[in-house]
Design a protein around this motif. Structure first.
Motif, mmCIF file in Angstrom:
data_model
loop_
_atom_site.group_PDB
_atom_site.id
_atom_site.type_symbol
_atom_site.label_atom_id
_atom_site.label_comp_id
_atom_site.label_asym_id
_atom_site.label_seq_id
_atom_site.Cartn_x
_atom_site.Cartn_y
_atom_site.Cartn_z
ATOM 1 N N LEU A 92 -27.655 0.887 82.101
ATOM 2 C CA LEU A 92 -28.817 -0.421 81.444
ATOM 3 C C LEU A 92 -29.575 -1.032 82.470
ATOM 4 O O LEU A 92 -30.619 -0.661 81.931
ATOM 5 C CB LEU A 92 -27.911 -1.746 81.721
ATOM 6 N N PRO A 93 -30.262 -0.952 83.820
ATOM 7 C CA PRO A 93 -31.091 -0.941 84.484
ATOM 8 C C PRO A 93 -32.491 0.282 83.758
ATOM 9 O O PRO A 93 -33.239 -0.728 83.611
ATOM 10 C CB PRO A 93 -31.148 -0.793 86.033
ATOM 11 N N PRO A 94 -32.419 1.832 83.931
ATOM 12 C CA PRO A 94 -33.062 1.952 82.872
ATOM 13 C C PRO A 94 -33.874 1.534 81.928
ATOM 14 O O PRO A 94 -34.478 2.063 80.965
ATOM 15 C CB PRO A 94 -33.165 3.369 83.458
ATOM 16 N N ALA A 95 -32.715 1.478 81.271
ATOM 17 C CA ALA A 95 -32.560 1.024 79.618
ATOM 18 C C ALA A 95 -33.366 -0.018 79.701
ATOM 19 O O ALA A 95 -34.386 -0.586 78.965
ATOM 20 C CB ALA A 95 -31.280 1.037 79.143
ATOM 21 N N LEU A 96 -33.249 -1.825 80.251
ATOM 22 C CA LEU A 96 -33.452 -2.045 80.057
ATOM 23 C C LEU A 96 -35.017 -2.119 80.763
ATOM 24 O O LEU A 96 -36.443 -2.585 80.125
ATOM 25 C CB LEU A 96 -32.920 -3.089 81.579
ATOM 26 N N TRP A 97 -35.788 -1.656 81.606
ATOM 27 C CA TRP A 97 -36.659 -1.098 82.674
ATOM 28 C C TRP A 97 -37.729 -0.951 80.828
ATOM 29 O O TRP A 97 -38.726 -1.230 80.803
ATOM 30 C CB TRP A 97 -36.847 -0.590 83.427
ATOM 31 N N ALA A 98 -37.247 0.202 80.085
ATOM 32 C CA ALA A 98 -38.112 0.594 79.156
ATOM 33 C C ALA A 98 -37.939 -0.087 77.981
ATOM 34 O O ALA A 98 -39.408 -0.445 77.638
ATOM 35 C CB ALA A 98 -37.232 2.024 78.357
ATOM 36 N N LEU A 99 -37.225 -1.193 77.454
ATOM 37 C CA LEU A 99 -37.846 -1.904 76.977
ATOM 38 C C LEU A 99 -38.726 -2.938 77.339
ATOM 39 O O LEU A 99 -39.404 -3.658 76.439
ATOM 40 C CB LEU A 99 -35.788 -2.800 76.475
ATOM 41 N N ILE A 117 -33.323 -2.513 89.259
ATOM 42 C CA ILE A 117 -35.359 -2.533 88.471
ATOM 43 C C ILE A 117 -35.859 -2.457 89.658
ATOM 44 O O ILE A 117 -35.926 -1.852 90.321
ATOM 45 C CB ILE A 117 -34.930 -2.899 87.996
ATOM 46 N N PHE A 118 -35.519 -3.631 90.940
ATOM 47 C CA PHE A 118 -36.269 -4.415 91.673
ATOM 48 C C PHE A 118 -36.537 -2.771 92.830
ATOM 49 O O PHE A 118 -36.831 -2.775 93.478
ATOM 50 C CB PHE A 118 -36.063 -5.249 91.867
ATOM 51 N N ALA A 119 -35.072 -2.896 93.205
ATOM 52 C CA ALA A 119 -34.729 -2.068 94.525
ATOM 53 C C ALA A 119 -34.779 -0.784 94.531
ATOM 54 O O ALA A 119 -35.158 -0.148 95.573
ATOM 55 C CB ALA A 119 -33.587 -2.229 95.080
ATOM 56 N N LYS A 120 -34.445 -0.178 93.188
ATOM 57 C CA LYS A 120 -34.180 1.046 92.592
ATOM 58 C C LYS A 120 -33.539 1.429 94.426
ATOM 59 O O LYS A 120 -33.600 3.116 93.947
ATOM 60 C CB LYS A 120 -35.781 1.707 92.602
ATOM 61 N N GLU A 121 -32.538 1.045 94.313
ATOM 62 C CA GLU A 121 -31.231 2.060 95.243
ATOM 63 C C GLU A 121 -30.006 1.114 94.855
ATOM 64 O O GLU A 121 -29.764 0.389 95.031
ATOM 65 C CB GLU A 121 -31.737 1.910 96.853
ATOM 66 N N ARG A 122 -29.094 2.201 95.403
ATOM 67 C CA ARG A 122 -27.556 1.736 94.773
ATOM 68 C C ARG A 122 -27.670 -0.018 95.923
ATOM 69 O O ARG A 122 -28.407 -0.224 96.893
ATOM 70 C CB ARG A 122 -26.902 2.452 95.943
ATOM 71 N N ALA A 123 -26.882 -0.900 95.593
ATOM 72 C CA ALA A 123 -26.560 -1.720 96.488
ATOM 73 C C ALA A 123 -26.061 -1.309 97.808
ATOM 74 O O ALA A 123 -24.772 -1.313 97.853
ATOM 75 C CB ALA A 123 -25.332 -3.170 96.197
ATOM 76 N N LYS A 124 -26.165 -1.803 98.915
ATOM 77 C CA LYS A 124 -25.465 -2.250 100.298
ATOM 78 C C LYS A 124 -25.025 -3.756 100.548
ATOM 79 O O LYS A 124 -23.676 -3.299 101.599
ATOM 80 C CB LYS A 124 -26.050 -1.798 101.542
#
Length: 553
Positions: free
Chosen positions: A339-346, A264-271
């Motif tokens: 789940l990350p966008p779902a958590l952001w929305a809620l 949610i914070f990084a908004k990118e795939r983990a490297k």
């Protein structure tokens, strides 16, 4: 490069001025039970009774420690170290004055040495909440008998209860031994018992080492490491908030929550791994001066959102049922990347059920399409990353990442029109969603342990059956595994299903005990008096149209 060390160390050196052990607050409390403490003693007794000079290895420890410095942060080994200290203290208090009693006392408490600048203090410091108790009743000579007699009301934490219970169990086992037998035990412990101690000056490295070791200590997750960074600068109120969030989700889901927060914070795939990225991408925004804000504004809201999504427990004056139905649907998809966008929305729009209903309708459409098209992890995560960036930029329900382009819609329909039964991961999800669309329901739920997918035209029709008359070999191949030929059944019925002709099959296997079929999808089958290629062709078009309209394809 961080210097890594691994050495076999005898316990007489473990409990010496070479090491100053302390348990960080992010660690699990002391939690060994009587069974584990007794097993440790039994293992030591067995080694004594062998009466040979073979060394006895008690396991391993992982420490954050620099060469030549006694300070030792215990990453793995707390349970064993604490129990050994209790055992040594019991033998110390049971011993007659002088000799062994004095030697054991020095193993438990550093007596200090002014010339060497050694401070007099216990060799092991537990977590702050339990350290005074442990020092008073275990490390201080002569108080074990008081410890084992303490009532439940006198112990304030579960760790203190474990200390008391294990001390009582070990004392009960040792009190009947002769002085000579106890002497042999501690001599074996100090001279022939070894720990493999792994040291590294870096906390992240220590955690990685621990993660691949199968020691008997309790598990330590990245969440525990992050807790040490955050709670270390806060008071007990925030430690309690953190613990409550972990208890609410359970240890496994709580650990996963940090992966989703990072996304949610990084908004990118983990490297890189979470231990490396989370401090940089998330905690760096809050530490050192805004640790309380991280707990109040990030950890707790996202933990509460995760619980609502996971347990289908969103509450609102209106449309709560619809929102929870979307949670149930998404939970059936074979990945958690949504789940990350779902958590952001809620977390951001939890007080707006109308908005959430629209959001999750779009999210499920996107997730279902990628699921059906078998989009693999990297492009899937990139899509959700893009969505998170658009949400943060204020695009809301109009976020372009929600949209399926013409190629994506066409490929979704192509997959739905193919041999769906052979795609085991998606077939039941598609049929359950289709069943909902046919029923016109906002979220049908079924209280069956297992729901299975069954063929109407059997996979292998019996020789001489009506199936072989109505379907040529080529037509059987064309229709056998396609959407039009599939229905949902409970396992109880599926286990009885045989290659009966259509009429017998519909009356005996496609209806409930009360004569009413369970699924809307099955009701449609029962409306037909025959099952032929022409029926299937018409049905295939109708079902595909229903799915296309329901998912706006």
């Amino acid at each position: 490069m961080h210097k890594l060390g691994a050495h076999e160390v005898p316990l007489r050196k473990v409990f010496s001025s070479d090491y100053d052990f302390w348990i960080p607050d992010y660690q699990r409390p002391y939690a060994w039970e009587v069974e584990q403490a007794r097993q440790l003693l039994d293992d030591l007794v067995e080694a004594v009774e062998r009466e040979d000079d073979e060394p006895y290895f008690l396991g391993s420890m992982v420490l954050v420690k620099n060469d030549g410095v006694a300070d030792s942060e215990v990453i793995d080994g707390q349970q064993r170290l604490t129990t050994l200290t209790i055992l040594l203290a019991i033998v110390r208090d049971l011993a007659t004055p002088g000799g062994i009693r004095e030697s054991l006392g020095k193993m438990i408490i550093e007596p200090g040495d002014e010339l060497l600048d050694l401070e007099a203090k216990p060799r092991l410091a537990l977590k702050k909440r339990d350290q005074v108790f442990f020092r008073s009743y275990v490390q201080t000579p002569g108080r074990i008998e008081e410890l084992v007699a303490l009532a439940d009301g006198a112990v304030k934490t579960d760790a203190q209860k474990s200390i008391r219970d294990n001390a009582k169990a070990l004392r009960d086992a040792l009190v009947g031994w002769s002085e000579e037998a106890r002497h042999r035990l501690v001599k074996m412990i100090t001279t022939r018992t070894f720990l493999v101690i792994v040291t590294t000056p870096n906390l992240t490295s220590a955690h990685r080492i621990f993660s691949v070791m199968n020691a008997r200590g309790l598990d330590l997750s990245p969440a525990d490491i992050f807790k040490s960074k955050v709670i270390g600068v806060l008071d007990d109120e925030y430690a309690a908030k953190w613990d409550e969030a972990e208890v609410m989700l359970g240890r496994g889901d709580f650990a996963d929550l940090f992966l989703y927060i990072r996304m949610i914070f990084a908004k990118e795939r983990a490297k890189q791994d979470l231990m490396t990225e989370f401090p940089k991408q998330v905690l760096a925004r809050y530490l050192p001066g805004r640790a309380a804000e991280f707990v109040d504004d990030v950890l707790v809201p996202y933990a509460e959102a995760y619980e609502q999504i996971r347990d289908f427990r969103y509450e609102a004056p209106a449309k709560a049922e619809q929102v929870n139905a979307w949670f149930r649907r998404l939970a059936q998809i074979d990945n958690s990347d949504w789940l990350p966008p779902a958590l952001w929305a809620l977390a951001h729009r939890g007080d707006d059920p109308d908005w959430l209903d629209g959001f999750f309708r779009r999210l499920e459409r996107l997730a279902a399409s990628m699921f059906i098209r078998r989009v693999y992890t990297t492009p899937r995560v990139i899509r959700y990353s893009t969505l998170l960036r658009e949400l943060a930029a204020g695009h809301g329900l109009g976020s372009p990442a929600f949209e399926l382009d013409a190629d994506e819609r066409a490929e979704t329909l192509r997959q739905l029109d193919g041999a769906l039964y052979l795609v085991q991961k998606t077939r039941k999800y598609v049929l359950l969603r289709l069943n909902e669309m046919l029923a016109g329901s906002s979220g049908v739920t079924y209280d069956f342990p297992i729901i299975t997918v069954e063929h109407v035209l059997p996979q292998q029709p019996q020789p001489g059956s009506r199936w072989r008359t109505d379907f040529s070999e080529e037509e059987q191949v064309v229709w056998r595994h396609r959407l039009a030929n599939l229905v949902l059944l409970t396992r109880a019925k599926n286990s009885q299903a045989k290659n009966y002709d259509f009429t017998d099959k519909t009356t005996k296997y496609f209806q409930s005990k009360h004569g009413v079929p369970t699924f809307a999808l099955t009701v449609q089958v029962l409306k037909h008096s025959e099952w032929t290629p022409a029926v299937l062709e018409t049905r295939q078009k109708e079902l595909l149209r229903t799915l296309a309209e329901g998912w706006d394809l």
